[in-house]
Design a protein around this motif. Structure first.
Motif, PDB file in Angstrom:
ATOM      1  N   LEU A  20      32.247  42.057  33.381  1.00 11.46           N
ATOM      2  CA  LEU A  20      32.829  42.055  34.512  1.00 11.46           C
ATOM      3  C   LEU A  20      33.905  41.222  34.614  1.00 11.46           C
ATOM      4  CD1 LEU A  20      29.725  42.390  36.878  1.00 11.46           C
ATOM      5  CD2 LEU A  20      31.263  44.172  36.428  1.00 11.46           C
ATOM      6  N   SER A  21      33.757  40.160  34.075  1.00 12.10           N
ATOM      7  CA  SER A  21      35.043  39.193  34.228  1.00 12.10           C
ATOM      8  C   SER A  21      36.198  39.880  33.351  1.00 12.10           C
ATOM      9  CB  SER A  21      34.581  37.815  33.517  1.00 12.10           C
ATOM     10  OG  SER A  21      33.436  37.443  34.239  1.00 12.10           O
ATOM     11  N   GLN A  22      36.033  40.027  32.018  1.00 12.37           N
ATOM     12  CA  GLN A  22      36.955  40.785  31.366  1.00 12.37           C
ATOM     13  C   GLN A  22      37.590  42.031  31.825  1.00 12.37           C
ATOM     14  OE1 GLN A  22      38.509  39.346  28.552  1.00 12.37           O
ATOM     15  NE2 GLN A  22      39.934  40.846  29.105  1.00 12.37           N
ATOM     16  N   LEU A  23      36.753  42.865  32.547  1.00 10.32           N
ATOM     17  CA  LEU A  23      37.192  44.081  33.318  1.00 10.32           C
ATOM     18  C   LEU A  23      38.084  43.771  34.401  1.00 10.32           C
ATOM     19  CD1 LEU A  23      33.996  46.369  33.318  1.00 10.32           C
ATOM     20  CD2 LEU A  23      36.246  46.709  32.262  1.00 10.32           C
ATOM     21  N   ALA A  24      37.801  42.439  35.247  1.00 12.08           N
ATOM     22  CA  ALA A  24      38.531  41.851  36.275  1.00 12.08           C
ATOM     23  C   ALA A  24      39.840  41.510  35.943  1.00 12.08           C
ATOM     24  CB  ALA A  24      37.791  40.907  36.963  1.00 12.08           C
ATOM     25  N   VAL A  25      39.916  40.654  34.661  1.00 12.25           N
ATOM     26  CA  VAL A  25      41.064  40.355  34.326  1.00 12.25           C
ATOM     27  C   VAL A  25      42.025  41.451  33.656  1.00 12.25           C
ATOM     28  CG1 VAL A  25      42.350  39.012  32.251  1.00 12.25           C
ATOM     29  CG2 VAL A  25      40.332  37.954  33.385  1.00 12.25           C
ATOM     30  N   ASP A  26      41.517  42.491  33.021  1.00  9.92           N
ATOM     31  CA  ASP A  26      42.418  43.482  32.793  1.00  9.92           C
ATOM     32  C   ASP A  26      42.819  44.454  33.984  1.00  9.92           C
ATOM     33  OD1 ASP A  26      41.625  42.817  29.998  1.00  9.92           O
ATOM     34  OD2 ASP A  26      40.017  44.424  29.630  1.00  9.92           O
ATOM     35  N   LEU A  27      42.277  44.388  34.939  1.00 12.84           N
ATOM     36  CA  LEU A  27      42.503  45.347  35.960  1.00 12.84           C
ATOM     37  C   LEU A  27      43.272  44.575  37.131  1.00 12.84           C
ATOM     38  CD1 LEU A  27      39.420  47.442  36.390  1.00 12.84           C
ATOM     39  CD2 LEU A  27      41.568  48.041  35.313  1.00 12.84           C
ATOM     40  N   GLY A  28      43.268  43.202  37.104  1.00 13.80           N
ATOM     41  CA  GLY A  28      44.046  42.408  38.048  1.00 13.80           C
ATOM     42  C   GLY A  28      43.214  42.404  39.345  1.00 13.80           C
ATOM     43  N   LEU A  29      41.824  42.479  39.363  1.00 13.59           N
ATOM     44  CA  LEU A  29      40.889  42.542  40.252  1.00 13.59           C
ATOM     45  C   LEU A  29      40.165  41.275  40.319  1.00 13.59           C
ATOM     46  CD1 LEU A  29      39.871  46.315  40.469  1.00 13.59           C
ATOM     47  CD2 LEU A  29      41.500  45.141  41.931  1.00 13.59           C
ATOM     48  N   SER A  30      39.385  41.041  41.422  1.00  8.98           N
ATOM     49  CA  SER A  30      38.388  40.051  41.306  1.00  8.98           C
ATOM     50  C   SER A  30      37.056  40.453  40.756  1.00  8.98           C
ATOM     51  CB  SER A  30      38.064  39.318  42.708  1.00  8.98           C
ATOM     52  OG  SER A  30      37.318  40.507  43.427  1.00  8.98           O
ATOM     53  N   ARG A  31      36.330  39.552  40.080  1.00 12.34           N
ATOM     54  CA  ARG A  31      35.132  40.140  39.659  1.00 12.34           C
ATOM     55  C   ARG A  31      34.203  40.713  40.502  1.00 12.34           C
ATOM     56  NH1 ARG A  31      30.092  38.299  38.698  1.00 12.34           N
ATOM     57  NH2 ARG A  31      29.047  38.669  36.595  1.00 12.34           N
ATOM     58  N   ALA A  32      33.902  40.262  41.728  1.00  6.03           N
ATOM     59  CA  ALA A  32      33.297  40.957  42.884  1.00  6.03           C
ATOM     60  C   ALA A  32      33.741  42.168  43.120  1.00  6.03           C
ATOM     61  CB  ALA A  32      33.256  39.949  44.147  1.00  6.03           C
ATOM     62  N   THR A  33      35.136  42.424  42.901  1.00  4.48           N
ATOM     63  CA  THR A  33      35.682  43.663  43.428  1.00  4.48           C
ATOM     64  C   THR A  33      35.070  44.738  42.357  1.00  4.48           C
ATOM     65  OG1 THR A  33      37.611  42.940  44.642  1.00  4.48           O
ATOM     66  CG2 THR A  33      37.773  45.259  43.727  1.00  4.48           C
ATOM     67  N   VAL A  34      35.064  44.457  41.183  1.00  6.73           N
ATOM     68  CA  VAL A  34      35.038  45.142  39.761  1.00  6.73           C
ATOM     69  C   VAL A  34      33.530  45.593  40.008  1.00  6.73           C
ATOM     70  CG1 VAL A  34      34.496  45.351  37.461  1.00  6.73           C
ATOM     71  CG2 VAL A  34      36.894  44.262  38.488  1.00  6.73           C
ATOM     72  N   ARG A  35      32.744  44.665  40.426  1.00  5.06           N
ATOM     73  CA  ARG A  35      31.146  44.817  40.571  1.00  5.06           C
ATOM     74  C   ARG A  35      31.015  45.787  41.389  1.00  5.06           C
ATOM     75  NH1 ARG A  35      28.171  42.276  43.581  1.00  5.06           N
ATOM     76  NH2 ARG A  35      29.149  40.451  43.740  1.00  5.06           N
ATOM     77  N   VAL A  36      31.443  45.992  42.671  1.00  6.90           N
ATOM     78  CA  VAL A  36      31.377  46.558  43.833  1.00  6.90           C
ATOM     79  C   VAL A  36      31.778  48.087  43.410  1.00  6.90           C
ATOM     80  CG1 VAL A  36      31.999  47.273  46.120  1.00  6.90           C
ATOM     81  CG2 VAL A  36      31.356  44.892  45.702  1.00  6.90           C
ATOM     82  N   ARG A  37      32.847  48.098  42.719  1.00  6.91           N
ATOM     83  CA  ARG A  37      33.365  49.534  42.074  1.00  6.91           C
ATOM     84  C   ARG A  37      32.445  50.165  41.360  1.00  6.91           C
ATOM     85  NH1 ARG A  37      38.579  51.439  43.591  1.00  6.91           N
ATOM     86  NH2 ARG A  37      39.676  50.127  45.104  1.00  6.91           N
TER      87      ARG A  37
END
Length: 143
Positions: A20-37
């Motif tokens: 989730l942390s790597q996805l957040a960095v790649d997408l320019g989002l917070s880790r929490a936002t990636v997890r919710v999505r």
């Protein structure tokens, strides 16, 4: 589907094991936002599941092709089962229109490919066929 959800799915297609942390960095989002999505995409069944690709799944055979089959009578399920037991068959698709099945084949040599075509054409119930060699492949969904 929102653009960000499409970008998240594309990132997962590139690397299904990304944290989730790597996805957040790649997408320019917070880790929490990636997890919710991600949770929402799974719960809505937009993401139907996760899988594993082995080396054999991603290493293409040197000779690949599509074989369209016309099946006589009601033998489609029997023939599909026999095809799926063959090592040179990557997948079998049902379709509408002129052809009953489309078979993805992969072999090491043209001679092996020819032998596979011959064996499939000899299956009881295969009425007609048309085969096309695949020359190159481009994949989408990478961003």
């Amino acid at each position: 589907m929102a653009d960000m959800d499409a970008r998240l799915i594309a990132a997962l297609r590139r690397d299904g094991r990304a944290s989730l942390s790597q996805l957040a960095v790649d997408l320019g989002l917070s880790r929490a936002t990636v997890r919710v999505r991600l949770t929402r995409l799974i719960e809505s069944e937009e993401i139907a599941g996760f899988t594993v690709l082995t080396r054999a799944d991603v290493a293409p055979h040197p000779v690949r092709g599509l074989m369209m089959l016309g099946i006589e009578g009601r033998g489609t399920e029997r023939i599909r089962g026999a095809l799926l037991r063959r090592a040179d068959v990557a997948s079998v698709h049902s379709t509408n229109g002129t052809w009953d099945l489309i078979v993805e084949l992969g072999t090491e040599t043209l001679e092996d490919f020819d032998a596979a075509l011959f064996a499939i054409r000899r299956m009881e119930g295969v009425q007609r066929s048309e085969t096309n060699l695949l020359l190159s492949t481009r994949r989408g969904g990478a961003g």
